[in-house]
Design a protein around this motif. Structure first.
Motif, PDB file in Angstrom:
ATOM      1  N   ASN A 395       0.814  -1.217   0.000  1.00 50.53           N
ATOM      2  CA  ASN A 395       0.000   0.000   0.000  1.00 50.53           C
ATOM      3  C   ASN A 395       0.845   1.264   0.000  1.00 50.53           C
ATOM      4  O   ASN A 395       0.354   2.338   0.361  1.00 50.53           O
ATOM      5  N   ARG A 396       2.098   1.140  -0.420  1.00 47.82           N
ATOM      6  CA  ARG A 396       2.997   2.297  -0.407  1.00 47.82           C
ATOM      7  C   ARG A 396       2.466   3.425  -1.285  1.00 47.82           C
ATOM      8  O   ARG A 396       2.723   4.601  -1.008  1.00 47.82           O
ATOM      9  N   PHE A 397       1.688   3.087  -2.329  1.00 53.81           N
ATOM     10  CA  PHE A 397       1.155   4.137  -3.208  1.00 53.81           C
ATOM     11  C   PHE A 397       0.040   4.916  -2.517  1.00 53.81           C
ATOM     12  O   PHE A 397      -0.327   6.002  -2.965  1.00 53.81           O
ATOM     13  N   ARG A 398      -0.505   4.383  -1.436  1.00 53.86           N
ATOM     14  CA  ARG A 398      -1.574   5.073  -0.713  1.00 53.86           C
ATOM     15  C   ARG A 398      -1.033   5.962   0.402  1.00 53.86           C
ATOM     16  O   ARG A 398      -1.735   6.803   0.927  1.00 53.86           O
ATOM     17  N   HIS A 399       0.220   5.756   0.770  1.00 54.22           N
ATOM     18  CA  HIS A 399       0.753   6.438   1.947  1.00 54.22           C
ATOM     19  C   HIS A 399       0.797   7.947   1.794  1.00 54.22           C
ATOM     20  O   HIS A 399       0.707   8.673   2.781  1.00 54.22           O
ATOM     21  N   HIS A 400       0.928   8.426   0.578  1.00 58.06           N
ATOM     22  CA  HIS A 400       1.033   9.871   0.398  1.00 58.06           C
ATOM     23  C   HIS A 400      -0.242  10.593   0.796  1.00 58.06           C
ATOM     24  O   HIS A 400      -0.218  11.784   1.100  1.00 58.06           O
ATOM     25  N   SER A 401      -1.375   9.869   0.816  1.00 59.01           N
ATOM     26  CA  SER A 401      -2.649  10.509   1.174  1.00 59.01           C
ATOM     27  C   SER A 401      -3.030  10.284   2.627  1.00 59.01           C
ATOM     28  O   SER A 401      -4.074  10.750   3.071  1.00 59.01           O
TER      29      SER A 401
END
Length: 416
Positions: A395-401
């Motif tokens: 889920n690293r692509f979700r961490h920015h949000s």
């Protein structure tokens, strides 16, 4: 408590009601193993069976509570489940002389006690979407102030009457049901319809088969939670009978949980510091939580005395403080309208650990005492860390949000 001034009155009332309900709930749950072992004169294996049946009910309750949120509405779901839980708790003392009836009632209580959990979390997440991250944390703190009060009384009440603990728990659950009936009725009147429970019309509901497909969102955090709560069973089916067999007062077991509740409030600055420097997003907080639980079991393995249990409780509490708000916050942030479903599903998967843990650890304790249960707890803690790391990577692509709690001081409760 100036940090509460920025919240609307309804939040403050909700916090007080949650505190009272959690105080009542904590009068019972630490004492189930003691009650079966000490009052009913049955083995720890039997105590594990009672908790297993209770946890099985909890699995179905978690999943069903999340799945029914948009179908029947928050009001019916929350109030109805709390009322049925109160009925079960008030009935429980009358089943103590009949083992089968007692176990069945434990399953009934386990089911209705948690049906409301994903519904309440989803309601908070939807109604206060702009501040849900901080509210999850503050409600968690309020609940555990109640736990500190309740568990402090639990050992005293156990010496007086186990049945009194069950009755008081039932009364507080009934009061909580009454609070939600009044609160949600007012929401209905103010907004013209049931906020959030009917705002998603049936035609707009996301089919469950589509929700299941996003395994990266829920599966690995669910399995990590399963292993975490499996290991956490050590406190009820390892530590509690060990204290009794060592001839220590039952109040010393209650004091461990009182320490837990106090730390959840007093150690907020430590958690704030960890989040700011090391655990910037919810997934990282879960991984750190697993590490703290592992450290707690290693401490108990090395000491196996009450002083070691105190230090272990401090470490385990830090882990609990990290994971408890992180899971619903992550799922609310990224689950969209399916958030109630995901909260219930992950809660159900995690509850499976509570099903297997007490029975297996109870059997291990009967055969070898505290050490084998601690080795098993340490092993599953390692597995939980591995699954949380995998969840974080996927889920690293979700961490920015994600909301970075540590960069916003209002997210966590200040030290004063």
């Amino acid at each position: 408590m100036k940090w509460l001034e920025s919240y609307p009155k309804e939040v403050k009332v909700f916090l007080i009601a949650s505190l009272i309900n959690s105080a009542g709930s904590s009068l019972m749950w630490p004492l189930v193993s003691m009650y079966v072992f000490d009052e009913l004169n049955r083995s720890m294996g039997d105590a594990g069976i009672a908790i297993l049946v209770q946890s099985l009910g909890g699995i179905f309750g978690q999943v069903l509570g999340g799945a029914l949120y948009h179908r029947i509405g928050a009001k019916k779901l929350i109030v109805g489940s709390l009322a049925m839980n109160a009925l079960g708790l008030l009935t429980l003392p009358f089943t103590s002389g009949h083992w089968v009836a007692f176990v069945i009632m434990m399953g009934f209580i386990g089911f209705f006690n948690v049906v409301s959990v994903p519904a309440i979390q989803a309601f908070v997440g939807f109604r206060f979407a702009d501040r849900r991250g901080e509210l999850f944390n503050i409600i968690y703190v309020a609940n555990n102030i109640g736990v500190a009060v309740g568990t402090g009384l639990s050992g005293v009440l156990a010496d007086l009457s186990y049945q009194l603990s069950f009755v008081m728990n039932g009364v507080t659950s009934a009061v909580f049901a009454g609070f939600f009936w009044s609160y949600l009725s007012r929401v209905d009147r103010e907004e013209g319809e049931v906020q959030l429970s009917k705002s998603v019309k049936k035609r707009e509901e996301i089919p469950a088969r589509l929700l299941f497909r996003d395994t990266r969102l829920y599966l690995f955090v669910g399995v990590g939670s399963l292993f975490l709560w499996f290991g956490n069973s050590i406190w009820n089916t390892g530590v509690s009978p060990h204290i009794i067999e060592q001839g220590l007062p039952k109040t010393m077991y209650g004091l461990l949980w009182t320490l837990n509740g106090i730390l959840i409030f007093a150690a907020q600055p430590i958690i704030f510091w960890i989040k700011r420097l090391y655990a910037h997003h919810a997934s990282a907080q879960m991984t750190w939580a697993g590490g703290f639980y592992l450290a707690a079991y290693i401490v108990m393995l090395g000491t196996q005395n009450y002083t070691g249990m105190i230090f272990a409780m401090v470490l385990a509490t830090l882990g609990e403080m990290l994971i408890a708000p992180a899971v619903p916050a992550f799922l609310s942030d990224h689950g969209g309208r399916g958030a109630p479903f995901y909260i219930g599903l992950v809660g159900g998967i995690g509850a499976a650990g509570r099903v297997m843990g007490p029975y297996i650890m109870g059997k291990l304790y009967d055969g070898g005492g505290l050490p084998p249960t601690l080795w098993l707890a340490s092993g599953v803690a390692v597995l939980s860390i591995l699954f949380f790391v995998l969840h974080s990577w996927l889920n690293r692509f979700r961490h920015h949000s994600d909301t970075l709690d540590a960069t916003t001081p209002k997210v966590d409760v200040p030290s004063s």
